[in-house]
Design an enzyme around this catalytic site. Structure first.
Site, short mmCIF file in Angstrom:
data_model
loop_
_atom_site.label_atom_id
_atom_site.label_comp_id
_atom_site.label_asym_id
_atom_site.label_seq_id
_atom_site.Cartn_x
_atom_site.Cartn_y
_atom_site.Cartn_z
N GLY A 88 0.82 -1.22 0.00
CA GLY A 88 0.00 0.00 0.00
C GLY A 88 0.84 1.26 0.00
O GLY A 88 2.07 1.22 0.10
N ASP A 123 8.82 6.34 7.61
CA ASP A 123 8.43 7.65 8.12
C ASP A 123 7.44 8.38 7.21
O ASP A 123 6.99 9.48 7.53
CB ASP A 123 9.67 8.52 8.35
CG ASP A 123 10.49 8.73 7.08
OD1 ASP A 123 10.04 8.26 5.99
OD2 ASP A 123 11.56 9.34 7.15
N GLY A 124 7.14 7.77 6.07
CA GLY A 124 6.19 8.41 5.16
C GLY A 124 6.74 9.63 4.44
O GLY A 124 6.03 10.32 3.73
N ARG A 181 -1.87 -0.83 -9.69
CA ARG A 181 -0.70 -1.63 -10.00
C ARG A 181 -1.07 -3.10 -10.19
O ARG A 181 -2.16 -3.52 -9.78
CB ARG A 181 0.29 -1.53 -8.82
CG ARG A 181 0.68 -0.11 -8.51
CD ARG A 181 0.75 0.17 -7.02
NE ARG A 181 0.88 1.61 -6.75
CZ ARG A 181 2.01 2.29 -6.86
NH1 ARG A 181 3.12 1.65 -7.14
NH2 ARG A 181 2.04 3.58 -6.66
N ASP A 250 4.42 -4.43 -7.48
CA ASP A 250 3.74 -3.23 -6.95
C ASP A 250 4.24 -1.97 -7.64
O ASP A 250 3.69 -0.90 -7.43
CB ASP A 250 3.95 -3.12 -5.43
CG ASP A 250 5.41 -3.22 -5.04
OD1 ASP A 250 6.02 -4.27 -5.31
OD2 ASP A 250 5.95 -2.25 -4.48
N ASN A 251 5.29 -2.09 -8.45
CA ASN A 251 5.80 -0.93 -9.18
C ASN A 251 5.49 -1.04 -10.67
O ASN A 251 6.16 -0.41 -11.49
CB ASN A 251 7.31 -0.78 -8.96
CG ASN A 251 7.63 -0.37 -7.54
OD1 ASN A 251 6.80 0.22 -6.85
ND2 ASN A 251 8.83 -0.68 -7.09
P1 AMP Z 1 8.97 1.06 -3.48
O1 AMP Z 1 9.34 -0.30 -3.95
O2 AMP Z 1 10.14 1.94 -3.20
O3 AMP Z 1 8.01 1.69 -4.43
O4 AMP Z 1 8.22 0.93 -2.06
C1 AMP Z 1 7.75 -0.28 -1.56
C2 AMP Z 1 6.82 -0.09 -0.37
O5 AMP Z 1 7.49 0.54 0.73
C3 AMP Z 1 5.59 0.75 -0.65
O6 AMP Z 1 4.52 0.20 0.04
C4 AMP Z 1 5.98 2.09 -0.09
O7 AMP Z 1 4.85 2.85 0.26
C5 AMP Z 1 6.78 1.70 1.14
N1 AMP Z 1 7.73 2.74 1.55
C6 AMP Z 1 8.92 3.06 0.96
N2 AMP Z 1 9.53 4.07 1.60
C7 AMP Z 1 8.73 4.42 2.64
C8 AMP Z 1 8.80 5.42 3.68
N3 AMP Z 1 9.83 6.26 3.78
N4 AMP Z 1 7.79 5.46 4.57
C9 AMP Z 1 6.75 4.62 4.48
N5 AMP Z 1 6.62 3.67 3.54
C10 AMP Z 1 7.59 3.57 2.62
MG MG Z 2 6.48 1.51 -5.20
#
Ligand code: AMP
Ligand code: MG
Length: 491
Positions: A88, A123-124, A181, A250-251
């Site tokens: 998510g 940390d979002g 996705r 997911d990407n």
């Molecule tokens: P990504 O593969 O980088 O697109 O991210 C994979 C998952 O990790 C997704 O669910 C993102 O929302 C989560 N995510 C990545 N970085 C953070 C962050 N700094 N804070 C919260 N969730 C993150």
């Molecule tokens: Mg992603």
């Protein structure tokens, strides 16, 4: 900001298990770094209003603009081959959707705007460097004609985020056909929620694949069309030397756009095994693996769709296999068409792929620069004196000479006038791509010295990738030789 963004939201009308309602976290001192005025206008958003303090407050997540219904969407995903049932939006918030001047619906999302119920330990937040990287690379991809999410604005938050070191925080306002996705389908399939799966598929058909609605088997048609679009976008990546870097399910966008720019990078010297991402130890997402990975990801999508494809399980598997089996052909057709255009070939001949592969093999054996080699061919197709600039790109220049004889013999069979051929080639072989050293220079100046001038210069040049720029060696020459380049995730 009063009604400055003409929201028209649809995803939030889907069942409540599709998302969590969540407000963006406020940023202490938002400052506008860059506003994409042309894109704002395409979306029927007044750029002047977006640049006011109220507009910037909305872009930073401090104010929820009228008509926005902020949510974090639910999805699952295979990360490096391992299934994670609940990922998510952990650091992104969907404000809502707008209908652009072209009549198409687009998501407006804030990336880096605080924690959500999907944040797990994160940390979002987003750091300025990755926000600028996504801005530059996604806008460069758009200028190159590759389907992609777009950057509407970048703001700094005035907050510090902690990665390997303390960094300035930022938010990217991102625009996409949608943020649905492969992993969104996997989320409901893994939970056995067939009615939600159907609601999602119906939403995707209505929004992205309306032609499928009229097909005898709409969900099969949906799968077929998604496969076709993915084959197209991945072939375009290969044709410009792009490496996504983290092609987890997911990407991968259902709408067929390049999405989630993390450790992405463009290749300098041609080598199909090129990997830049520090987290991709085994080269799963190497340049040359991308078609196979897309095929693998689409197979996960087909599995997720099984309950919709037929009432009977075995029949559904047969349909899924039939459709998935079409991917290699769809990819190859798109890729070969692109390769022909790059080589200046207007007619189709059986061995065109062989001719291209011969060049690529020689480029990889001789560490020839991908972008400069193909751009150099545009001039060489018109005048063989231009070979001088090309052959020096090869460790052994004779390797190019040998290939050029074969290429010219093939060009000779075609009637096309040389100038017309050269012009056509210049429209598909970019002079400029967002090379790593350019992106790094822009990020370093911004993060270390609060100097955004390099970012502006790089962005401006990237907006005209098919034009020969001024003879600035930093932009248009060979990249500086350096130690193995590494990219990092952690937007
Ligand atoms: P990504 O593969 O980088 O697109 O991210 C994979 C998952 O990790 C997704 O669910 C993102 O929302 C989560 N995510 C990545 N970085 C953070 C962050 N700094 N804070 C919260 N969730 C993150
Ligand atoms: Mg992603």
């Amino acid at each position: 900001m009063t009604a400055a963004i003409p929201f028209d939201n649809s995803y939030v009308r889907l069942p409540s298990s599709f998302y969590a309602r969540v407000l963006p976290a406020p940023a202490p001192r938002p400052q506008l770094v860059k506003l994409n005025r042309a894109l704002a206008e395409e979306l029927r958003i007044d750029p002047d209003t977006l640049a006011t303090p109220e507009g910037i407050a909305a872009l930073a997540g401090n104010v929820v603009p009228r008509g926005a219904e902020p949510i974090a969407t639910a999805y699952a995903g295979h990360q490096f081959g391992h299934f994670v049932p609940r990922l998510g939006d952990g650091r992104a918030i969907l404000l809502g959707e707008v209908i652009g001047r072209d009549g198409a619906r687009r998501d407006l999302q804030l990336k880096g705007s605080g924690r959500t119920p999907f944040s797990r330990n994160g940390d979002g937040r987003a750091a300025l460097g990755p926000v600028l990287r996504e801005y530059l690379v996604s806008e460069a991809m758009a200028a190159l004609g590759v389907p992609t999410t777009r950057a509407l604005a970048a703001v700094t938050t005035g907050e510090t985020v902690f990665r390997e070191r303390a960094l300035p925080g930022a938010v990217l306002a991102r625009v996409a056909k949608s943020h649905i996705r492969v992993g969104t389908f996997q989320f409901f399939a893994a939970r056995g929620e067939v009615e939600n799966l159907r609601a999602l598929a119906d939403h995707v058909i209505a929004r992205h694949y309306p032609e499928a609605a009229g097909a005898a088997e709409p969900y099969r048609a949906l799968l077929e069309q998604i496969i076709g679009r993915q084959a197209g976008v991945v072939s375009q990546w290969l044709l410009v030397g792009f490496i996504h870097g983290v092609m987890n399910t997911d990407n991968m966008s259902i709408a067929g756009e390049t999405i989630d720019y993390g450790p992405c990078a463009f290749m300098d010297a041609y080598d199909p095994a090129t990997v830049f991402s520090s987290i991709d130890a085994h080269g799963r997402y190497a340049y040359g693996n991308q078609p196979a990975i897309a095929h693998w990801n689409l197979t996960r999508l087909a599995e997720s769709l099984l309950p919709l494809l037929a009432g009977d399980g075995e029949a559904a598997v047969t349909i899924a296999q039939d459709e998935i089996g079409k991917f290699p052909r769809a990819f190859k057709d798109a890729y070969v068409a692109g390769v022909r255009a790059k080589l200046g070939l207007a007619d189709m001949r059986d061995d065109d792929l062989g001719l291209a592969q011969d060049l690529l093999d020689r480029m990889s054996a001789n560490r020839a620069d991908f972008t400069l080699t193909f751009r150099g061919l545009c001039a060489a197709a018109q005048d063989d004196r231009a070979d001088a600039e090309l052959r020096v790109l090869f460790d052994d220049p004779r390797s190019y000479d040998e290939w050029a004889v074969r290429w010219r013999a093939r060009l000779h069979v075609e009637g096309r006038e040389a100038a017309a051929r050269g012009a056509a080639m210049r429209r598909v072989n970019p002079a400029l791509v967002p090379r790593n050293h350019l992106v790094e220079a822009a990020i370093e100046a911004a993060v270390d010295r609060q100097d955004f001038l390099v970012f502006e210069q790089v962005l401006e040049a990237l907006m005209k990738p098919f034009e020969d720029g001024p003879s600035d060696p930093m932009f248009y020459g060979l990249p500086p030789a350096g130690p193995g380049y590494r990219t990092f995730c952690g937007t």
